[in-house]
Design an enzyme around this catalytic site. Structure first.
Site, PDB file in Angstrom:
ATOM      1  N   CYS A  75      78.908  12.747  21.174  1.00  0.00           N
ATOM      2  CA  CYS A  75      78.487  11.444  21.678  1.00  0.00           C
ATOM      3  C   CYS A  75      78.474  11.444  23.205  1.00  0.00           C
ATOM      4  CB  CYS A  75      79.379  10.302  21.221  1.00  0.00           C
ATOM      5  SG  CYS A  75      79.373   9.982  19.474  1.00  0.00           S
TER       6      CYS A  75
ATOM      7  N   ARG B  64      76.121  18.076  24.521  1.00  0.00           N
ATOM      8  CA  ARG B  64      77.369  17.688  23.869  1.00  0.00           C
ATOM      9  C   ARG B  64      77.215  17.593  22.348  1.00  0.00           C
ATOM     10  NH1 ARG B  64      80.914  14.930  27.559  1.00  0.00           N
ATOM     11  NH2 ARG B  64      81.713  13.601  25.924  1.00  0.00           N
TER      12      ARG B  64
ATOM     13  N   TRP C 149      76.796  11.184  17.701  1.00  0.00           N
ATOM     14  CA  TRP C 149      77.152  12.263  16.765  1.00  0.00           C
ATOM     15  C   TRP C 149      77.878  11.576  15.627  1.00  0.00           C
ATOM     16  CZ3 TRP C 149      81.521  14.695  14.704  1.00  0.00           C
ATOM     17  CH2 TRP C 149      81.338  16.003  14.251  1.00  0.00           C
TER      18      TRP C 149
ATOM     19  N   ASN D  18      81.882   5.755  22.071  1.00  0.00           N
ATOM     20  CA  ASN D  18      82.281   7.108  21.648  1.00  0.00           C
ATOM     21  C   ASN D  18      83.674   6.993  21.066  1.00  0.00           C
ATOM     22  OD1 ASN D  18      80.025   7.995  22.906  1.00  0.00           O
ATOM     23  ND2 ASN D  18      81.065   9.080  24.567  1.00  0.00           N
ATOM     24  N   GLY D  19      83.950   7.749  20.016  1.00  0.00           N
ATOM     25  CA  GLY D  19      85.293   7.718  19.439  1.00  0.00           C
ATOM     26  C   GLY D  19      85.255   7.164  18.027  1.00  0.00           C
TER      27      GLY D  19
ATOM     28  N   GLU E  77      85.896  36.040  17.374  1.00  0.00           N
ATOM     29  CA  GLU E  77      84.989  35.334  18.276  1.00  0.00           C
ATOM     30  C   GLU E  77      83.536  35.737  18.004  1.00  0.00           C
ATOM     31  OE1 GLU E  77      85.005  32.859  20.043  1.00  0.00           O
ATOM     32  OE2 GLU E  77      83.417  33.073  21.518  1.00  0.00           O
TER      33      GLU E  77
ATOM     34  N   LYS F 209      80.639  33.114  16.951  1.00  0.00           N
ATOM     35  CA  LYS F 209      79.391  32.950  17.723  1.00  0.00           C
ATOM     36  C   LYS F 209      78.190  33.040  16.797  1.00  0.00           C
ATOM     37  CE  LYS F 209      80.337  31.558  20.586  1.00  0.00           C
ATOM     38  NZ  LYS F 209      81.599  31.229  21.133  1.00  0.00           N
TER      39      LYS F 209
ATOM     40  N   GLU G  77      77.901  29.990  14.359  1.00  0.00           N
ATOM     41  CA  GLU G  77      77.581  28.743  15.055  1.00  0.00           C
ATOM     42  C   GLU G  77      76.096  28.590  15.358  1.00  0.00           C
ATOM     43  OE1 GLU G  77      80.699  27.282  18.281  1.00  0.00           O
ATOM     44  OE2 GLU G  77      80.118  29.352  18.534  1.00  0.00           O
TER      45      GLU G  77
ATOM     46  N   HIS H  84      92.183  44.993   1.995  1.00  0.00           N
ATOM     47  CA  HIS H  84      92.929  44.022   1.185  1.00  0.00           C
ATOM     48  C   HIS H  84      92.007  42.935   0.629  1.00  0.00           C
ATOM     49  CE1 HIS H  84      96.685  45.866   2.332  1.00  0.00           C
ATOM     50  NE2 HIS H  84      96.283  45.845   3.592  1.00  0.00           N
TER      51      HIS H  84
ATOM     52  N   LYS I 162      79.653  19.828  21.884  1.00  0.00           N
ATOM     53  CA  LYS I 162      80.258  20.635  22.933  1.00  0.00           C
ATOM     54  C   LYS I 162      81.689  20.212  23.201  1.00  0.00           C
ATOM     55  CE  LYS I 162      80.286  23.746  26.105  1.00  0.00           C
ATOM     56  NZ  LYS I 162      80.451  25.116  25.574  1.00  0.00           N
TER      57      LYS I 162
END
Ligand code: F6R
Length: 611
Positions: free
Chosen positions: A2, A27, A73, A99-100, A484, A488, A491, A507, A606
């Site tokens: 947002c 964002r 968002w 926002n929130g 990581e 990446k 995403e 395993h 973001k």
């Protein structure tokens, strides 16, 4: 996650707001809207991108010099035109962006429904608008007081901005948990969730803190607490430049940011890594160094990529500084009874400095008396301000949603802290410190050598662009890099990918390996080399497709792998700063081949300001 932009001044508010919302697109959002005052409250909003909103405004007009805008968002209610912000009250006198999350919205909504309020959508924000309307009607107060009274009834988090046709020369904003800042110009004031929409107009900003609100006019602003106590706020000067938030000739921010890393790592070390004097200077934590040096253990808390940097930090701090480290998901930290107290030190890592879970961990640890340090990228962010001390990563604005240069800057800071503590704890000899410090000073040049190999990596990316799964394996310092790399890829390309410590493969995940499975192995020449070679053989025996990230001198791995991407040799403990770069490039290129939205992947934000 947002974004809010607001403007009051002499320019066309919709121009400033739409441009600002475009700057906040990184964002993450699913719908966008604007409300401008011009006698009435003109609301234009809808699902989809800011360009759609821009067309809507161009076609239907939204003239006026006071307005607010929002990128949403979705949290409560699906992403559609009705649920997009701004939301109006029942009388349509005012419009609000938020926002929130308002956690008690359901209870509030039931009360308002019982009083005859009618809601158009499903959002918690619309409930807040109606609550303010109801309070003003019943208590017969002025508008600002009604806003204060409503906010006191709200549980949860908010950054809000409101325009009201009955108060045509002001905007009211308030903050609890969601960042908001004011940009102070001459006869104009800007409002935004972060500095990127503001920087081209002014570098003077005021950061609102939790439980604060401001009434903003063209001439200035008055900040007070939600409980109506007037405050005088410090005006900060932004150091960000407009070039830093533009693409600079690259097709995507992510690619620009990958290429910037030789520079950002150098920036992060500038004035801190003193090669000639064989020492590290970190001004931000100087005042707490004794407590940090004598700590019995360090708890690192972070989320996502920053958590991966924390895992690399665990290896670095334990190896170089002999300091026991525990790495926690910040989101989990406060939901158990964390054993942390006045003798402990917590280190949180956050690019944005606004991640709600990380901020909650900061507050929990501070409340229990621990010393809390931060590694943040965004200067003036909430976490940077709420921690006791910290080190900025100085990577510059990171606009691509997938974190790249922030990660390498975080690992750079963690490496410097490890060397500094190693020396202070007298567990790192001057000779070994000199080797490490020199090796660190050479990292930027080595990163540049890897980013130059983009074309070499391209044919691997093309070949595997439509693989349904990827496995990433690493050991020791490079195990977090495997995590990581997998993060990446998933995403931005939406390919399912998993990272594992290489020994764990047998395993379970080995069951997945066949001739269709690309397996990315991080096999540098270190103490794990022999074991990694065995893992490569195990994958080969099952016809898995090996893509090895290895050091130039590692001929064994280069000969065994179907594809090898080489990195320059460096000190073992610093290899994560290099091995991660080809993984970033690989993910980027695969996402481009798959025509994915690299900079704004679906569903991601973001800055994750909700828990
Ligand atoms: C991954 C990514 C996220 C963030 C996470 C924490 O590319 O960007 O996983 O790392 O949301 O964000 P910060 O570091 O801002 O606290």
């Amino acid at each position: 996650m947002c974004g809010i932009v607001g403007y009051i001044g002499f320019r066309e508010a919709s121009d400033v707001i739409i441009k600002g919302l475009k700057r906040l697109e990184y964002r993450g959002y699913d719908s966008a809207g604007i409300a401008v005052l011009n006698g009435d409250v003109k609301v234009r909003k809808g699902k989809g991108k800011v360009v759609n909103l821009e067309k809507m405004v161009a076609e239907s007009g939204a003239a006026g010099t006071v307005g607010i805008g929002h990128t949403r968002w979705a949290t409560h209610g699906e992403p559609n035109d009705v649920n997009a912000h701004p939301h109006t009250d029942g009388t349509k006198n005012f419009a609000l962006v938020h926002n929130g999350i308002i956690e008690n919205y359901d209870a509030l909504k039931k009360e308002l429904l019982a009083k005859g309020h009618v809601f158009e959508g499903q959002t918690d924000t619309e409930v807040l608008a109606h609550l303010i309307e109801e309070i003003q009607k019943v208590a017969k107060t002025d508008f600002e007081t009604a806003v204060q009274m409503a906010l006191k009834q709200v549980d949860g988090t908010y950054g809000i901005a409101i325009v009201n046709k009955n108060e045509p020369d002001q905007i009211i904003v308030a903050r609890k948990g969601s960042p908001l800042l004011l940009g102070i110009g001459d006869d104009e004031v800007f409002i935004a969730s972060d500095a990127s929409p503001i920087i081209e107009y002014t570098n003077k900003v005021i950061y609102l803190d939790d439980d604060e609100m401001a009434t903003i006019t063209r001439e200035g602003y008055q900040v007070k607490t939600i409980s109506n106590i007037e405050l005088s706020k410090e005006v900060h000067e932004l150091e960000m430049s407009i070039e830093q938030i533009e693409k600079g000739g690259f097709p995507h921010f992510m690619l620009k940011e990958i290429h910037e890393q030789s520079q950002t790592i150098a920036d992060c070390m500038r004035g801190r890594l003193m090669v000639d004097q064989n020492r590290i200077v970190l001004g931000g934590i100087e005042g707490v160094l004794d407590r940090l040096t004598n700590a019995k253990r360090l708890v690192i808390a972070a989320c996502g990529t920053s958590w991966h940097a924390g895992l690399v930090g665990e290896y670095l701090l334990e190896y170089i500084a002999k300091l026991p480290v525990e790495v926690e998901y910040a989101s989990e930290f406060r939901y158990r009874e964390p054993l942390i107290g006045p003798d402990d030190v917590m280190l949180v890592i956050s690019q944005s400095g606004e991640t709600a879970d990380t901020l909650a961990a900061v507050r929990e640890a501070r409340q229990r008396g621990a010393l809390v340090l931060g590694i943040c990228n965004v200067v003036g962010s909430t976490i940077a301000r709420e921690t006791d001390a910290g080190v900025y990563t100085h990577a510059g604005p990171e606009i691509g949603v997938a974190s790249t240069k922030a990660f390498t800057a975080q690992v750079t800071v963690l490496s410097m802290i490890s060397i500094l503590l190693g020396q202070r704890r007298k567990v790192l000899s001057e000779a070994d410190a000199a080797i490490l410090i020199k090796a660190m000073s050479e990292i930027p040049g080595k990163v540049a050598q890897i980013t130059e190999k983009q074309d070499e990596i391209d044919h691997i990316s093309r070949l595997f662009a439509y693989a349904p799964n990827f496995l990433y394996l690493g050991r020791s310092y490079n195990f977090p890099v495997a995590l990581e790399g997998a993060l990446k890829l998933k995403e931005i390309s939406y390919i399912h990918a998993e990272g594992y410590p290489a020994a764990e493969m047998k395993h379970g995940p080995i069951a997945l390996i066949d001739e269709h499975m690309p397996v990315v192995v991080l096999a540098v020449t270190d103490h794990t080399n022999e074991k990694m070679i065995s893992n490569i053989e195990e994958v080969r025996a099952r016809k898995g497709r090996i893509i090895a990230i290895t050091t130039e001198s590692n001929h064994d791995v280069r000969n065994l792998a179907e594809f090898a991407i080489t990195i320059p040799d460096t000190h073992d403990v610093l290899t994560p700063l290099l091995t991660v770069i080809p993984l970033q490039i690989l993910s980027y290129q695969i996402a481009v081949y798959r025509k994915a939205n690299v900079d704004q992947p679906r569903n991601l934000a973001k800055s994750v300001t909700v828990e």
